[in-house]
Scaffold this motif. Structure first.
Motif, PDB file in Angstrom:
ATOM      1  N   GLU A  52       2.134   4.975   3.099  1.00  0.00           N
ATOM      2  CA  GLU A  52       1.607   5.931   2.127  1.00  0.00           C
ATOM      3  C   GLU A  52       1.801   5.427   0.696  1.00  0.00           C
ATOM      4  N   LYS A  81      -1.372   4.344  -1.926  1.00  0.00           N
ATOM      5  CA  LYS A  81      -1.573   4.868  -3.283  1.00  0.00           C
ATOM      6  C   LYS A  81      -1.579   3.739  -4.301  1.00  0.00           C
ATOM      7  N   GLY A 101      -4.838   2.371  -4.390  1.00  0.00           N
ATOM      8  CA  GLY A 101      -5.789   3.478  -4.395  1.00  0.00           C
ATOM      9  C   GLY A 101      -7.066   3.190  -5.159  1.00  0.00           C
TER      10      GLY A 101
END
Length: 436
Positions: free
Chosen positions: A387, A391, A394
């Motif tokens: 995760e 990001k 991203g």
């Protein structure tokens, strides 16, 4: 101090040409009954004092401190964490008007910090050893060996730890720092500041020497030692019976033997836990229960463990005596340990290395600096890492390249992976259009 070979010779041992050890019966064993020390030697002072006197009335020595399981766990955890973390010499430079940060692999100090500080220690062994001395003694010293590397003079080629409690920092009237080194074979020599790497505890009372934790924790360790000693006496000489049987009648030898056999056969083992006995001959059972004094004794031992935790800064669960549950809170616990316990040591290490191992010109240029990679202690689960890097790569505001992400997992770089991903310019369709 005599060498091991001196002791063997004094005891009548001789080594033959083949390497085997044999005993020479014609040599009378001799014993060296003294060791020469200077009057200001810390070793002599420790011997005369017999240790730091605690409020429990016992002298607290280093061996006693390390036998305290809580103190040993804290020292081992801090020293091991410092030793295992990679330490890099970094360089910041300006390229095409933009700041660039990279590892200074071409500098001689990079290998010293990251791989091999000397010929007999790894980077882990050197850092964990120096950290242990900073905790136990408050100070750790290493001799800086300089030489010519790749045509550059005055480069650090080795860091050799000096014997414990053999160095004393001294500040002259004109604020010049030197180090008085007491040689193991006798005599002293003055070392210049540029020849000594001095790493100390962040807390200091004179600005030169750090405070040692054994002295700070003397009361807690002394009380804990006395409590453990009392527990040992209770186990070795105390009465451990569960209770007593009383009667006003006179029991014969046969009745006593039958009662003893009945207790062993019918009421021993885990299966009989909690069951009550049926007594005969007017016997009355009087159980031995834990007194309030025993309960306070146990609380005192826990209190001293908490005191050691406060002094060392290691969180309670990491010292293995707390009932706090693990699981989802382990990441926050690791973050707490790094932020409030290890971070000050990181800064102390980084600035001590820069002060002692970089030349004045390199320090003034402000391009080289030392960095601990504490990220190795802050890595979460694979899901959390996925995760985080998702990001970082991203579509809206990326701040990591693909090769940086691959490098975090020890993967080889790929072509075109050194550029930041381009933010996506597409926008998701509005809800009104979806409804249409």
């Amino acid at each position: 101090m005599p060498s091991p070979d001196d002791y063997r010779a004094a005891a009548g041992y001789r080594r033959s040409h083949g390497g085997a050890v044999r005993v020479d019966r014609t040599v009378r064993p001799t014993v060296q009954a003294f060791t020469a020390m200077d009057f200001d030697s810390p070793v002599l002072q420790e011997f005369v004092r017999g240790g730091r006197t605690s409020s429990a009335g016992v002298p607290v020595t280093e061996k006693m401190a390390l036998r305290n399981s809580t103190f040993f766990r804290a020292v081992n955890l801090i020293a091991g964490s410092i030793g295992m973390l990679p330490t890099h010499l970094m360089r910041r430079s300006i390229v095409n008007g933009r700041e660039k940060i990279e590892k200074a692999r071409d500098h001689a100090l990079f290998r010293i910090l990251h791989k091999r500080p000397n010929q007999y220690q790894t980077a882990f062994e050197f850092k964990s050893y120096m950290q242990t001395l900073a905790l136990l003694d408050g100070n750790a010293y290493a001799l800086i060996i300089r030489g010519i590397v790749r045509g550059k003079a005055n480069q650090v080629i080795a860091l050799i730890p000096l014997p414990r409690k053999s160095v004393t920092p001294k500040l002259s009237d004109d604020w010049k720092l030197t180090f008085e080194y007491r040689r193991p074979k006798g005599g002293t020599v003055t070392l210049q500041q540029s020849d000594v790497f001095h790493f100390r505890h962040p807390v200091t009372c004179d600005g030169l020497r750090g405070l040692d934790l054994v002295d700070i924790a003397a009361n807690a360790i002394g009380i804990a030692s006395q409590a453990e000693k009392a527990a040992g006496k209770l186990l070795s000489g105390g009465v451990m019976a569960g209770g007593a049987l009383e009667t006003e009648k006179q029991l014969g030898t046969e009745a006593i033997e039958q009662l003893r056999d009945s207790l062993r056969e019918d009421h021993s083992g885990a299966e009989s836990a909690g069951e009550w006995m049926i007594l005969e001959e007017g016997l009355k059972a009087r159980p031995f229960i834990t007194s309030a004094k025993d309960a306070q004794y146990d609380e005192m031992r826990k209190r001293q463990a908490e005191e050691v935790s406060r002094i060392t800064g290691v969180p309670r669960p990491l010292l293995m005596f707390d009932e706090t549950s693990w699981g989802s809170g382990i990441e926050q616990l690791g973050l707490f340990f790094v932020t409030y316990c290890l971070m000050l040591w990181f800064v102390a290490w980084e600035q001590a290395i820069e002060r002692s191992c970089l030349t004045v010109e390199e320090q003034d240029a402000d391009e080289l600096y030392v960095k601990f990679n504490e990220g190795a202690l802050l890595r979460g689960s694979l899901k959390d890492q996925a995760e985080f890097f998702a990001k970082a790569l991203g579509q809206t505001n990326p701040y990591r390249t693909a090769n940086e992400v691959r490098g975090a997992f020890d993967l080889n770089p790929i072509d075109g992976g050194d550029e930041l991903p381009q933010p996506s310019k597409s926008t998701p369709p509005s809800k009104e259009k979806d409804d249409e």
